[in-house]
Design a protein around this motif. Structure first.
Motif, PDB file in Angstrom:
ATOM      1  N   LEU A   1      -1.605  -6.311   0.174  1.00 29.05           N
ATOM      2  CA  LEU A   1      -0.777  -5.119   0.011  1.00 29.05           C
ATOM      3  C   LEU A   1       0.631  -5.373   0.543  1.00 29.05           C
ATOM      4  O   LEU A   1       1.629  -5.035  -0.107  1.00 29.05           O
ATOM      5  CB  LEU A   1      -1.405  -3.932   0.740  1.00 29.05           C
ATOM      6  CG  LEU A   1      -0.555  -2.652   0.735  1.00 29.05           C
ATOM      7  CD1 LEU A   1      -0.338  -2.157  -0.687  1.00 29.05           C
ATOM      8  CD2 LEU A   1      -1.196  -1.577   1.597  1.00 29.05           C
TER       9      LEU A   1
ATOM     10  N   TRP B   1       3.956  -5.334  -1.775  1.00 23.79           N
ATOM     11  CA  TRP B   1       5.097  -4.459  -1.500  1.00 23.79           C
ATOM     12  C   TRP B   1       6.388  -5.269  -1.357  1.00 23.79           C
ATOM     13  O   TRP B   1       7.416  -4.949  -1.956  1.00 23.79           O
ATOM     14  CB  TRP B   1       4.828  -3.651  -0.231  1.00 23.79           C
ATOM     15  CG  TRP B   1       6.063  -3.016   0.329  1.00 23.79           C
ATOM     16  CD1 TRP B   1       6.887  -2.123  -0.298  1.00 23.79           C
ATOM     17  CD2 TRP B   1       6.637  -3.263   1.621  1.00 23.79           C
ATOM     18  NE1 TRP B   1       7.940  -1.781   0.537  1.00 23.79           N
ATOM     19  CE2 TRP B   1       7.810  -2.466   1.715  1.00 23.79           C
ATOM     20  CE3 TRP B   1       6.265  -4.052   2.702  1.00 23.79           C
ATOM     21  CZ2 TRP B   1       8.607  -2.462   2.844  1.00 23.79           C
ATOM     22  CZ3 TRP B   1       7.052  -4.042   3.836  1.00 23.79           C
ATOM     23  CH2 TRP B   1       8.212  -3.260   3.897  1.00 23.79           C
TER      24      TRP B   1
ATOM     25  N   GLY C   1      -1.708  -5.176  -4.730  1.00 24.64           N
ATOM     26  CA  GLY C   1      -1.860  -4.939  -3.296  1.00 24.64           C
ATOM     27  C   GLY C   1      -2.554  -3.628  -2.997  1.00 24.64           C
ATOM     28  O   GLY C   1      -3.399  -3.553  -2.100  1.00 24.64           O
ATOM     29  N   TRP C   2      -2.212  -2.566  -3.755  1.00 25.53           N
ATOM     30  CA  TRP C   2      -2.847  -1.268  -3.537  1.00 25.53           C
ATOM     31  C   TRP C   2      -4.341  -1.325  -3.863  1.00 25.53           C
ATOM     32  O   TRP C   2      -5.162  -0.710  -3.168  1.00 25.53           O
ATOM     33  CB  TRP C   2      -2.177  -0.191  -4.387  1.00 25.53           C
ATOM     34  CG  TRP C   2      -0.934   0.368  -3.771  1.00 25.53           C
ATOM     35  CD1 TRP C   2       0.332   0.253  -4.232  1.00 25.53           C
ATOM     36  CD2 TRP C   2      -0.848   1.131  -2.559  1.00 25.53           C
ATOM     37  NE1 TRP C   2       1.218   0.878  -3.385  1.00 25.53           N
ATOM     38  CE2 TRP C   2       0.517   1.433  -2.343  1.00 25.53           C
ATOM     39  CE3 TRP C   2      -1.775   1.577  -1.620  1.00 25.53           C
ATOM     40  CZ2 TRP C   2       0.969   2.163  -1.256  1.00 25.53           C
ATOM     41  CZ3 TRP C   2      -1.330   2.307  -0.520  1.00 25.53           C
ATOM     42  CH2 TRP C   2       0.023   2.594  -0.352  1.00 25.53           C
TER      43      TRP C   2
ATOM     44  N   LEU D   1      -6.130  -3.082  -1.141  1.00 20.71           N
ATOM     45  CA  LEU D   1      -6.142  -2.274   0.075  1.00 20.71           C
ATOM     46  C   LEU D   1      -7.465  -1.535   0.241  1.00 20.71           C
ATOM     47  O   LEU D   1      -7.900  -1.276   1.369  1.00 20.71           O
ATOM     48  CB  LEU D   1      -4.988  -1.269   0.045  1.00 20.71           C
ATOM     49  CG  LEU D   1      -4.893  -0.323   1.258  1.00 20.71           C
ATOM     50  CD1 LEU D   1      -4.621  -1.120   2.530  1.00 20.71           C
ATOM     51  CD2 LEU D   1      -3.807   0.715   1.032  1.00 20.71           C
TER      52      LEU D   1
END
Length: 541
Positions: A162, A166, A322-323, A326
């Motif tokens: 994540l 980002w 990344g999300w 997560l």
């Protein structure tokens, strides 16, 4: 090796700083574990930005874990002799400087070199953190501290993607490395303030340089063979000449056999050894360490290959990837809060097995349901279940491994089990990364043939897709003249990922099988806690 002892003279106020010391070592561990995965989602962008080949991409990840695995025994022993706090500080400085270099490179070779140095720094940090926890906590507090330490490893491995996504999307992939600078400085400050110096009080002991050289070169040669098999050929090169891969594998295995025999001979003679291999006679330590190696192989291999699939074939951005990943971390952190209660009710062995079973089910389910139309919700659900499994298994596996180790051998045992974990991480990237690339090449050729692409036109497309580890797929799909080839390659990437993910699930099941051989835990000697409490009130004059 004797039990960790803080040297004499530590003020009483410092003994009350042990929870700050735990925060320091946990933050240090989170930094080096996160760095093992933070670049995964940035990988497609890095490949395109500085022209990495698929082999260089594998090496960028594997060399970090390889140096961790190869040097942990040596650095752990050095910390025993010269002070673990001192080694932790030096390692963090090396790690920060290497991170500066990694974020400033403009070629694949330079990036691999910087990652290698990062691995050297990380190898100094990791054994020092675990030995410090073992020294300054006892009894119930030690169990809590081990849970924090283990959960940090599992959780931060998932948070890394994540953070990388980002930074890659909103800033630059280079900050995936430069982020280590401010965090590393915080760790340095906390270590200087709160962490006591600990070392082995044994006299007339020295570092086994021959053992260090044998283990480092042996593991390096084996991982080289696994990574370069797809590049040079597993037996013969395209020219018909002998590939260097079987030669490197044979040399690596031979060096490791010589290392083991040399360590056993030196111990019988009463000489200093790099590691006491007789610890493997303990069933809990032997099978727990095997489980740790196998689980790390499956976990870190999956975290290397999954972002490539999500971005190159399923159309996710680095941040979107990344999300999704997560959710793995969310599962890990949520279950960690209930792990002490589960352990008290069912026992550490049962919690580890339940966790590994959840991991295998999640990865296997992902492999079965993986398709071009799979929803993000479905991927997130599988990753959440997988993360819950990681939270249960990783947090308690260290406790299970060390449960029957004599107090006087706990420091050495900590270093050895960490080596098993990091060797598994390096092998995971090498084995599953190579499997993905090889499967991708074969599957791309097959899908292009099904799409009616002539044989002479398939070869350059297959080579482009394979050598870029799929990073070339989006550009092929964006060009109307190669859109059909791009779609075929995307389908091939999904097929290759299903194979790789399925193998990862099988690997986790092997780890689960290893835990079935774990013996029932013996009653822990209360003297262990008393000695560790005494250790926390001593310091170096």
């Amino acid at each position: 090796m004797n039990v960790d002892k803080a040297t004499a003279g530590l003020p009483e106020a410092n003994s009350r700083r042990r929870w700050w010391a735990l925060a320091a070592v946990a933050l240090g561990v989170s930094l080096i574990i996160m760095d093992a995965t933070v670049v995964n989602v940035a990988l497609p962008v890095v490949i395109e930005d500085i022209g990495l080949t698929a082999t260089q991409a594998e090496w960028m990840n594997a060399v970090y874990s390889l140096m961790l695995a190869a040097l942990l025994l040596t650095t752990g022993r050095a910390g025993d002799l010269w002070g673990r706090r001192r080694l932790l500080l030096v390692g963090m400085v090396v790690f920060i400087l290497a991170s500066v270099a990694a974020g400033s490179v403009d070629s694949g070779i330079a990036l691999i070199a910087a990652r290698l140095v990062q691995g050297v720094g990380a190898a100094m940090i990791l054994p020092a953190t675990l030995s410090t926890v073992n020294a300054i906590f006892s009894g119930r507090e030690r169990a809590i501290a081990f849970a924090v330490w283990g959960s940090t490893i599992g959780g931060m491995a998932a948070v890394g993607p994540l953070v990388g996504g980002w930074l890659t999307t909103d800033v630059t992939w280079r900050w995936a490395f430069w982020l280590n600078i401010p965090v590393g400085l915080v760790v340095l400050a906390l270590v200087l303030w709160a962490v006591p110096e600990t070392r082995d009080p044994g006299e007339h002991r020295s570092l086994d340089l021959r053992g260090a050289a044998l283990s480092t070169l042996g593991m390096g040669a084996i991982v080289f063979a696994l990574i370069e098999g797809g590049q040079y050929g597993w037996w013969l090169q395209d020219s018909g000449a002998l590939s260097p891969v079987p030669v490197a594998m044979a040399i690596g295995i031979l060096l490791m056999v010589v290392f083991v025999l040399d360590q056993l001979r030196r111990r019988r003679a009463g000489d200093s050894v790099l590691v006491d291999l007789t610890l493997l006679r303990l069933r809990s330590f032997r099978y727990g360490s095997i489980a740790a190696l196998v689980v790390a192989l499956g976990e870190f291999g999956l975290l290397f290959t999954l972002p490539l699939l999500l971005q190159n074939a399923l159309g996710y951005s680095a941040l979107g990837t990344g999300w999704l990943v997560l959710f793995l971390a969310i599962g890990t952190f949520l279950i960690s809060g209930a792990t002490p209660q589960l352990t008290a009710r069912f026992g550490a062995r049962a919690v580890v097995r339940i966790g590994l079973a959840c991991e295998a089910i999640a990865i296997g389910g992902l492999a079965i349901t993986l398709s071009a139309s799979i929803s993000g919700t479905a991927i997130a659900a599988w990753l959440f279940l997988y993360g819950a499994g990681v939270g249960m298994a990783t947090a308690q596996l260290t406790n299970v491994i060390l449960t029957d180790v004599p107090v006087a051998e706990s420091g050495q045992a900590s270093g050895l089990q960490s080596t098993f974990r990091q060797l598994g991480s390096a092998l995971g990237v090498a084995v599953l990364g190579t499997l993905l690339v090889v499967s991708l090449g074969t599957s791309t050729d097959s899908h292009l043939a099904d799409a009616g692409v002539p044989a002479d036109a398939r070869t350059p497309i297959v080579e482009t897709v394979r050598h870029s580890a799929g990073a070339a797929i989006p550009s092929l799909q964006a060009d109307p003249s190669t859109e059909i080839a791009g779609d075929a390659a995307a389908d091939a990437m999904i097929t290759a990922s299903r194979i790789t993910t399925g193998v990862a699930a099988g690997i986790i099941l092997v780890g689960l099988a290893a835990t079935l051989a774990l013996p029932a835990p013996a009653r822990r000697d209360e003297e262990d806690g008393e000695r560790a409490d005494a250790a926390s009130t001593e310091a170096d004059a």
